[in-house]
Design a protein around this motif. Structure first.
Motif, mmCIF file in Angstrom:
data_model
loop_
_atom_site.group_PDB
_atom_site.id
_atom_site.type_symbol
_atom_site.label_atom_id
_atom_site.label_comp_id
_atom_site.label_asym_id
_atom_site.label_seq_id
_atom_site.Cartn_x
_atom_site.Cartn_y
_atom_site.Cartn_z
ATOM 1 N N ASP A 185 -2.649 11.184 -36.457
ATOM 2 C CA ASP A 185 -3.351 10.436 -35.021
ATOM 3 C C ASP A 185 -2.485 10.796 -34.056
ATOM 4 O O ASP A 185 -2.091 9.785 -34.324
ATOM 5 C CB ASP A 185 -4.516 10.101 -35.527
ATOM 6 N N PRO A 186 -2.670 10.712 -32.907
ATOM 7 C CA PRO A 186 -1.894 10.013 -31.529
ATOM 8 C C PRO A 186 -1.398 8.693 -31.771
ATOM 9 O O PRO A 186 -0.502 7.776 -31.582
ATOM 10 C CB PRO A 186 -1.590 10.774 -30.979
ATOM 11 N N VAL A 187 -2.743 8.083 -31.839
ATOM 12 C CA VAL A 187 -2.591 6.780 -31.811
ATOM 13 C C VAL A 187 -2.265 5.511 -32.999
ATOM 14 O O VAL A 187 -1.489 5.080 -32.703
ATOM 15 C CB VAL A 187 -4.381 5.674 -31.185
ATOM 16 N N GLU A 188 -2.870 6.089 -33.916
ATOM 17 C CA GLU A 188 -2.378 5.752 -35.507
ATOM 18 C C GLU A 188 -0.934 5.824 -35.050
ATOM 19 O O GLU A 188 -0.150 4.721 -36.072
ATOM 20 C CB GLU A 188 -2.998 6.345 -36.194
ATOM 21 N N MET A 189 -0.342 6.739 -34.839
ATOM 22 C CA MET A 189 1.342 7.565 -35.389
ATOM 23 C C MET A 189 2.148 6.398 -34.195
ATOM 24 O O MET A 189 2.965 5.251 -34.385
ATOM 25 C CB MET A 189 1.386 8.435 -34.975
ATOM 26 N N GLY A 190 1.363 6.151 -33.174
ATOM 27 C CA GLY A 190 2.293 6.220 -31.626
ATOM 28 C C GLY A 190 1.857 4.187 -32.457
ATOM 29 O O GLY A 190 3.494 3.312 -32.365
ATOM 30 N N ALA A 191 0.720 3.149 -33.197
ATOM 31 C CA ALA A 191 1.070 1.815 -33.713
ATOM 32 C C ALA A 191 2.280 1.594 -34.265
ATOM 33 O O ALA A 191 1.673 0.833 -34.281
ATOM 34 C CB ALA A 191 -0.524 1.849 -33.563
ATOM 35 N N GLU A 192 2.603 2.885 -35.703
ATOM 36 C CA GLU A 192 2.608 3.261 -36.382
ATOM 37 C C GLU A 192 4.864 2.632 -36.344
ATOM 38 O O GLU A 192 4.777 1.998 -36.967
ATOM 39 C CB GLU A 192 2.939 3.934 -37.690
ATOM 40 N N TYR A 193 4.779 3.732 -34.925
ATOM 41 C CA TYR A 193 6.248 3.300 -34.702
ATOM 42 C C TYR A 193 6.730 2.576 -34.160
ATOM 43 O O TYR A 193 7.757 1.896 -33.541
ATOM 44 C CB TYR A 193 6.723 4.754 -33.589
ATOM 45 N N SER A 194 5.430 1.820 -33.190
ATOM 46 C CA SER A 194 5.465 0.674 -32.406
ATOM 47 C C SER A 194 5.616 -0.695 -33.298
ATOM 48 O O SER A 194 7.046 -1.112 -33.140
ATOM 49 C CB SER A 194 4.792 -0.082 -31.356
#
Lengths: 195, 252
Positions: B31-40
């Motif tokens: 999931d793009p939003v979840e993956m982005g939040a995790e990377y952040s």
């Protein structure tokens, strides 16, 4: 209610989203009464200083007369300075510093883009923030360092400039707290706690 | 001191993150939003989201996704893939993107760079260049995700993009992408010396050594990678710690 000043200078969506994440009550407005009666005022902005100043002109007297906490971000801070080499243009003259252009120097690419450290922190804005914390910058012009008004500094391209400024109820950050991860979020939260 | 940036890249198709090997053979990863939040939260310095949907529906989903990312993520992010007009860029700015990246459309109409940069500033415009080595010494620009070889030469096109108002150059070596055998280090060093705007290295990261090399010998300002992060082969906190141990300036 927090007022985000809308003066048609660039994208304010990221500032709105940052306030939403803090569950703060805000409105985006250019109405002088709404700005005057707000608990806190945020002057965001990206873009070119002389154009931004032209858009802001009708609100200058209102903004200068405010007594509640005011935070300028990036161009917002630059417009609170005495003048800017970008344009060039006179600015609001709330802070004494001038805004100057970075000169090309060895190994430094301009714009100053990315994460850099803030030092010599001395303001309630930085409560709980460590010396040397990283914040996000995107700019080609910088507010001069001032002994009396600089409350955080950053070094880039051979100069130490004002990362943040404060005079009375007026605050400004050259970096983007809304894009600076947990550190930036804390700085915004600290600003909203000033009364 | 200005930090070197570590940028995970997320390819999005119809709302899901996928990663191609040499731009074919897509695999779903999340999931793009979840993956982005995790990377952040792991310490990524920026994120790049590329829309690789071919359909109109996919494009619409992507714009909605950009709004959702902007609401959630508190670090800068760049979006691209399929931006072919000023209107496309404006729509993504309104959705909350910090930067857009253009590739094929800029090759077809270089004035698009100037048009977008003069409205929204150079900092908003990242020009992506996909190039491959042709013969012994020449690097040629490709478009349409690497499928079409053009006459443009890598270095002259990168310089033209800068002169037209690009704020950063993201160069992907199509010969190295997906191979995990290191970046095109010499080419990045040459680009970085040629240009006065930041250069983002992309394509070939397989190890911490590869990333360290492109940020030092390769003189790149940022390193972008996808699969090594998506599949957890290198964790961003470990990567940054190891880069710091080698005296590379990173945000920790």
């Amino acid at each position: 209610m927090i007022a985000i000043v809308d003066y048609k200078a660039g994208n304010i969506r990221s500032v709105e989203n940052a306030l939403k994440r803090l569950e703060a009550d805000y409105q985006v407005t250019s109405d002088p009464d709404a700005i005057r009666t707000a608990s806190h005022v945020i002057l965001p902005g990206v873009g070119e200083a002389s154009n931004a100043m032209r858009f802001l002109l009708p609100l200058v007297d209102v903004l200068k007369s405010l007594t509640q906490p005011v935070l300028g971000i990036c161009i917002g801070l630059q417009l609170m300075c005495a003048s800017s080499e970008e344009g060039p243009t006179e600015c609001m003259n709330i802070f004494d510093s001038k805004v100057l252009r970075f000169r090309p120097s060895e190994g430094a690419k301009i714009p100053h883009m990315g994460w850099n450290t803030i030092e010599n922190l001395r303001s309630p804005l930085f409560r709980g923030i460590q010396e040397g914390a990283f914040v996000y910058y995107v700019h080609s012009y910088y507010p001069e360092y001032s002994d009396s008004e600089t409350v955080a500094s950053t070094y880039f391209a051979g100069v130490t400039f004002s990362a943040a400024m404060n005079r009375g109820n007026f605050y400004g950050t050259q970096f983007h707290p809304e894009k600076s991860g947990p550190v930036g979020e804390k700085i915004l939260e600290n600003f909203l706690r000033i009364c | 001191m200005l930090a070197k940036r570590i940028i995970p890249c997320l390819d999005v198709k119809d709302g899901e993150v996928v990663k191609g090997i040499n731009f074919v053979g897509l695999r779903e990863v999340g999931d793009p939003v979840e993956m982005g939040a995790e990377y952040s939260s792991q310490g990524a310095d920026e994120l790049v989201y590329l829309d690789i949907s071919a359909s109109f529906e996919g494009r619409k989903t992507f714009t909605e996704l950009v709004s959702a990312i902007s609401e959630r993520i508190n670090i800068p992010f760049t979006v691209g893939g399929g931006i072919s007009s000023f209107g496309d860029a404006a729509r993504l700015l309104d959705a909350g993107a910090d930067k857009i990246t253009i590739n094929t459309a800029a090759v077809n109409d270089p004035s698009l760079i100037t048009h977008i940069a003069s409205h929204y500033g150079s900092q908003f415009v990242v020009v992506t260049i996909d190039a491959r080595k042709v013969g012994e010494a020449s690097w040629k620009v490709t478009t349409h995700g690497g499928k079409v070889l053009t006459d443009k030469e890598l270095y002259s096109w990168a310089k033209e993009a800068e002169d037209r108002g690009a704020g950063e150059i993201l160069f992907t070596s199509m010969d190295h992408d997906g191979e995990k055998k290191g970046y095109a280090v010499n080419e990045y060093a040459r680009l970085s010396e040629l240009l006065s705007i930041p250069v983002i290295a992309s394509g070939g990261a397989g190890s911490v050594d590869d990333i360290a090399e492109v940020l030092t010998t390769g003189k790149a300002d940022a390193a972008l990678a996808a699969s090594i992060f998506h599949f957890g082969e290198i964790k961003i906190p470990d990567l940054k710690r190891q880069l710091a141990e080698r005296e590379i300036s990173v945000r920790i």
